[in-house]
Motif scaffolding. Structure first.
Motif, PDB file in Angstrom:
ATOM      1  N   ILE A  23     -27.341  17.232  16.261  1.00 43.40           N
ATOM      2  CA  ILE A  23     -27.423  16.425  15.038  1.00 43.40           C
ATOM      3  C   ILE A  23     -28.860  16.112  14.632  1.00 43.40           C
ATOM      4  O   ILE A  23     -29.246  16.289  13.483  1.00 43.40           O
ATOM      5  CB  ILE A  23     -26.586  15.125  15.180  1.00 43.40           C
ATOM      6  CG1 ILE A  23     -25.123  15.464  14.953  1.00 43.40           C
ATOM      7  CG2 ILE A  23     -27.032  14.058  14.201  1.00 43.40           C
ATOM      8  CD1 ILE A  23     -24.168  14.306  15.093  1.00 43.40           C
ATOM      9  N   ARG A  24     -29.655  15.669  15.584  1.00 43.48           N
ATOM     10  CA  ARG A  24     -31.041  15.301  15.255  1.00 43.48           C
ATOM     11  C   ARG A  24     -31.817  16.519  14.752  1.00 43.48           C
ATOM     12  O   ARG A  24     -32.564  16.440  13.774  1.00 43.48           O
ATOM     13  CB  ARG A  24     -31.711  14.696  16.506  1.00 43.48           C
ATOM     14  CG  ARG A  24     -33.196  14.414  16.380  1.00 43.48           C
ATOM     15  CD  ARG A  24     -33.470  13.344  15.319  1.00 43.48           C
ATOM     16  NE  ARG A  24     -34.863  12.914  15.309  1.00 43.48           N
ATOM     17  CZ  ARG A  24     -35.862  13.594  14.789  1.00 43.48           C
ATOM     18  NH1 ARG A  24     -35.645  14.788  14.256  1.00 43.48           N
ATOM     19  NH2 ARG A  24     -37.089  13.114  14.793  1.00 43.48           N
ATOM     20  N   ALA A  25     -31.624  17.642  15.432  1.00 44.98           N
ATOM     21  CA  ALA A  25     -32.370  18.857  15.061  1.00 44.98           C
ATOM     22  C   ALA A  25     -31.933  19.399  13.707  1.00 44.98           C
ATOM     23  O   ALA A  25     -32.753  19.876  12.925  1.00 44.98           O
ATOM     24  CB  ALA A  25     -32.191  19.922  16.138  1.00 44.98           C
ATOM     25  N   VAL A  26     -30.623  19.329  13.415  1.00 47.01           N
ATOM     26  CA  VAL A  26     -30.103  19.907  12.162  1.00 47.01           C
ATOM     27  C   VAL A  26     -30.379  19.000  10.963  1.00 47.01           C
ATOM     28  O   VAL A  26     -30.786  19.475   9.903  1.00 47.01           O
ATOM     29  CB  VAL A  26     -28.580  20.188  12.289  1.00 47.01           C
ATOM     30  CG1 VAL A  26     -27.989  20.605  10.952  1.00 47.01           C
ATOM     31  CG2 VAL A  26     -28.339  21.284  13.325  1.00 47.01           C
ATOM     32  N   THR A  27     -30.161  17.685  11.115  1.00 45.73           N
ATOM     33  CA  THR A  27     -30.298  16.770   9.968  1.00 45.73           C
ATOM     34  C   THR A  27     -31.679  16.121   9.884  1.00 45.73           C
ATOM     35  O   THR A  27     -32.077  15.638   8.827  1.00 45.73           O
ATOM     36  CB  THR A  27     -29.268  15.629  10.040  1.00 45.73           C
ATOM     37  OG1 THR A  27     -29.560  14.812  11.192  1.00 45.73           O
ATOM     38  CG2 THR A  27     -27.853  16.156  10.130  1.00 45.73           C
ATOM     39  N   GLY A  28     -32.387  16.082  11.008  1.00 45.53           N
ATOM     40  CA  GLY A  28     -33.674  15.387  11.022  1.00 45.53           C
ATOM     41  C   GLY A  28     -33.508  13.874  11.099  1.00 45.53           C
ATOM     42  O   GLY A  28     -34.485  13.132  11.065  1.00 45.53           O
ATOM     43  N   LYS A  29     -32.252  13.386  11.208  1.00 45.09           N
ATOM     44  CA  LYS A  29     -32.000  11.951  11.252  1.00 45.09           C
ATOM     45  C   LYS A  29     -31.819  11.493  12.699  1.00 45.09           C
ATOM     46  O   LYS A  29     -31.137  12.150  13.481  1.00 45.09           O
ATOM     47  CB  LYS A  29     -30.748  11.596  10.434  1.00 45.09           C
ATOM     48  CG  LYS A  29     -30.899  11.933   8.952  1.00 45.09           C
ATOM     49  CD  LYS A  29     -32.099  11.230   8.316  1.00 45.09           C
ATOM     50  CE  LYS A  29     -32.567  11.841   7.026  1.00 45.09           C
ATOM     51  NZ  LYS A  29     -31.724  11.555   5.873  1.00 45.09           N
ATOM     52  N   HIS A  38     -31.856   6.306  23.738  1.00 45.68           N
ATOM     53  CA  HIS A  38     -33.214   6.649  24.174  1.00 45.68           C
ATOM     54  C   HIS A  38     -33.241   8.139  24.542  1.00 45.68           C
ATOM     55  O   HIS A  38     -32.726   8.513  25.599  1.00 45.68           O
ATOM     56  CB  HIS A  38     -33.614   5.828  25.404  1.00 45.68           C
ATOM     57  CG  HIS A  38     -33.717   4.357  25.148  1.00 45.68           C
ATOM     58  ND1 HIS A  38     -34.893   3.741  24.801  1.00 45.68           N
ATOM     59  CD2 HIS A  38     -32.774   3.383  25.186  1.00 45.68           C
ATOM     60  CE1 HIS A  38     -34.680   2.442  24.642  1.00 45.68           C
ATOM     61  NE2 HIS A  38     -33.412   2.206  24.864  1.00 45.68           N
ATOM     62  N   PRO A  39     -33.809   9.004  23.705  1.00 46.18           N
ATOM     63  CA  PRO A  39     -33.803  10.443  23.998  1.00 46.18           C
ATOM     64  C   PRO A  39     -34.354  10.799  25.371  1.00 46.18           C
ATOM     65  O   PRO A  39     -33.782  11.629  26.081  1.00 46.18           O
ATOM     66  CB  PRO A  39     -34.678  11.028  22.879  1.00 46.18           C
ATOM     67  CG  PRO A  39     -34.526  10.063  21.759  1.00 46.18           C
ATOM     68  CD  PRO A  39     -34.441   8.718  22.402  1.00 46.18           C
ATOM     69  N   GLY A  82     -34.890  13.643  19.504  1.00 45.54           N
ATOM     70  CA  GLY A  82     -35.627  12.670  18.706  1.00 45.54           C
ATOM     71  C   GLY A  82     -36.940  12.211  19.292  1.00 45.54           C
ATOM     72  O   GLY A  82     -37.698  11.508  18.634  1.00 45.54           O
ATOM     73  N   GLY A  83     -37.198  12.545  20.554  1.00 44.70           N
ATOM     74  CA  GLY A  83     -38.485  12.177  21.156  1.00 44.70           C
ATOM     75  C   GLY A  83     -38.542  10.763  21.676  1.00 44.70           C
ATOM     76  O   GLY A  83     -38.673  10.530  22.865  1.00 44.70           O
ATOM     77  N   GLU A  84     -38.453   9.796  20.784  1.00 44.13           N
ATOM     78  CA  GLU A  84     -38.491   8.407  21.238  1.00 44.13           C
ATOM     79  C   GLU A  84     -37.421   7.590  20.519  1.00 44.13           C
ATOM     80  O   GLU A  84     -36.865   8.020  19.510  1.00 44.13           O
ATOM     81  CB  GLU A  84     -39.876   7.801  20.992  1.00 44.13           C
ATOM     82  CG  GLU A  84     -40.333   7.892  19.557  1.00 44.13           C
ATOM     83  CD  GLU A  84     -41.775   7.445  19.383  1.00 44.13           C
ATOM     84  OE1 GLU A  84     -42.046   6.811  18.355  1.00 44.13           O
ATOM     85  OE2 GLU A  84     -42.612   7.729  20.255  1.00 44.13           O
TER      86      GLU A  84
END
Length: 446
Positions: A263-269, A287-288, A88-90
């Motif tokens: 999860i973040r990469a697949v759903t974008g959430k 915090h990623p 997620g970056g941040e």
């Protein structure tokens, strides 16, 4: 620690490249192959791994890395940045309503820890952000769900809105929001029904609640120990409800961590929060970048400081510093410090947050024995008030009495007395001015 197996593999892999004065393209290829295997073993989605490795390779073989003065360090920096970006970056914060209350709808499958997480989130909002949340029991199907939420509310001293098991969940949610407005609650957290698997009835009801109350956030609670299934669940819920964020539970368990990385990469959430233990204060903002640091063994000082800040009274910390400087630190103070440290979470988890702890001799995979801490407490509690304040009065007969009273041995009592004196000296040195600069004690533990 979360991602333990993955962390070990990645740390061993990058260690080989860190100290190299020169890094060749072949070195980078070998490292990325190992990283790829480590991620796949950790149950990270295959496509996610493929894309990540491609990005790492492109950057690591680029001019800025291979021609830099510290190519090994630069490669690690690249891996850390790409891992953080993957998650997620941040940090993604809660969306706040323009006009209170902010409404959060909690969704997820049965058994993911949704109801407990609802209580944990309310507790976090109140303790850390000084908010005034209300919990809403809208799961009318699982017999124990309402009771469970009411019990959590009682333990946390937080209000729980409920209309029993006969009411319509949509009505419950709407009436709860009206009640929250009347009583000036700034957050409403709705615990909705779950199922053992996704079905049309469940999704239909959740969609009705969402359309009716128009929540500011729809949080999907996912059990991180379910691996790739967690990603599939996230995709299904997102398709039907357009979730705004994910809360990962059981991230402290024996999990391979793939769900969190996928999860973040697949759903974008975004992943908004992570459950790091069973206690009601063991929910953390996700915090990623900090998590990437922890995975790569670089520590997580900011989270450690935040944990300390929530448990430490500033005035007491100042008093403690003065006691240490004047060498008047007693066993009473020591007990108080132990309690504060215990409240911050498992000691081995705290040590893992310290940069370089994984490289320190004896620290790697350190398992802190709670029994030893209990023995220390028992020994101190078996002392008289005078003995705690003036340990020098403890003679042989007193040591026997303390050992008997605490269920320990005289040698254990001797060891604690010796360690306590050594610790006092060390703490005195740490707070003494050095080369014209004053160094304060900022942590509530030894």
């Amino acid at each position: 620690m979360a991602f333990e197996g993955l962390a070990d593999r990645l740390q061993n892999t990058i260690k080989k490249i860190t100290g190299k004065g020169k890094v060749s393209e072949q070195d980078v290829k070998e490292m990325t192959r190992e990283v790829r295997l480590a991620l796949l073993e950790a149950d990270v989605n295959f496509k996610v791994v493929k894309d990540l490795i491609k990005r790492i390779k492109e950057r690591a073989i680029g001019q800025e890395v291979l021609e830099s003065l510290t190519p090994g360090q630069q490669v690690i920096k690249v891996v850390k940045e790409e891992l953080a970006e993957l998650m997620g970056g941040e940090q993604s914060k809660i969306a706040v309503a323009n006009k209170p209350p902010t409404v959060i709808m909690m969704v997820g499958l049965q058994g993911a820890g949704k109801t407990t997480t609802t209580g944990k989130l309310a507790n976090l909002l109140r303790k850390k952000h000084n908010r005034n949340p209300m919990l809403v029991a809208a799961d009318v199907y699982r017999p124990a769900a309402i009771n469970q939420l009411e019990t959590l509310g009682s333990q946390l001293d937080l209000p729980v809105f409920s209309l029993g098991t006969e009411a319509n969940p949509v009505d419950i949610a709407n009436q709860a929001i009206e009640k929250a407005k009347e009583e000036h609650h700034d957050y409403v957290i709705i615990d909705t029904a779950g199922r053992l698997h996704i079905d049309e009835n469940l999704m239909g009801e959740l969609q009705e609640i969402k359309q009716s109350v128009n929540p500011d956030e729809v949080f999907l609670v996912v059990d991180s120990m379910t691996g790739q299934d967690a990603v599939n669940v996230a995709e299904s819920f997102d398709e039907q409800l357009d979730v705004t964020g994910v809360v990962l539970t059981k991230l402290d368990g024996d999990t391979r961590g793939g769900a969190a990385l996928s999860i973040r990469a697949v759903t974008g959430k975004p992943i908004k929060f992570a459950g790091m233990g069973e206690k009601l204060d063991q929910l953390e903002a996700f915090h990623p970048e900090r998590m990437a640091s922890r995975i790569l063994g670089m520590g997580d000082v900011l989270s450690l400081i935040e944990k300390a800040e929530t448990q430490v009274d500033e005035k007491k910390a100042k008093e403690m510093e003065e006691k240490i400087k004047s060498m008047s630190f007693t066993f009473e103070d020591f007990l108080e410090q132990m309690d504060q440290v215990k409240n911050m979470g498992p000691l081995d988890e705290l040590i893992n947050m310290m940069p370089g702890a994984n490289k320190m001799k004896g620290m790697k995979n350190l398992q802190v024995d709670d029994k030893q801490l209990s023995h220390v407490e028992a020994i101190i509690q078996s002392m008289t008030q005078q003995e705690r304040v003036e340990p020098s009065v403890i003679n042989a007969s007193r040591k026997k009495r303390i050992a008997k009273g605490s269920g320990t041995s005289v040698s254990q009592v001797n060891r604690l007395l010796k360690q306590f004196e050594e610790m006092k000296k060390m703490m005195k040195q740490m707070t003494s001015p050095k080369k014209g600069k004053k160094r304060g004690m900022n942590f509530p533990f030894m």
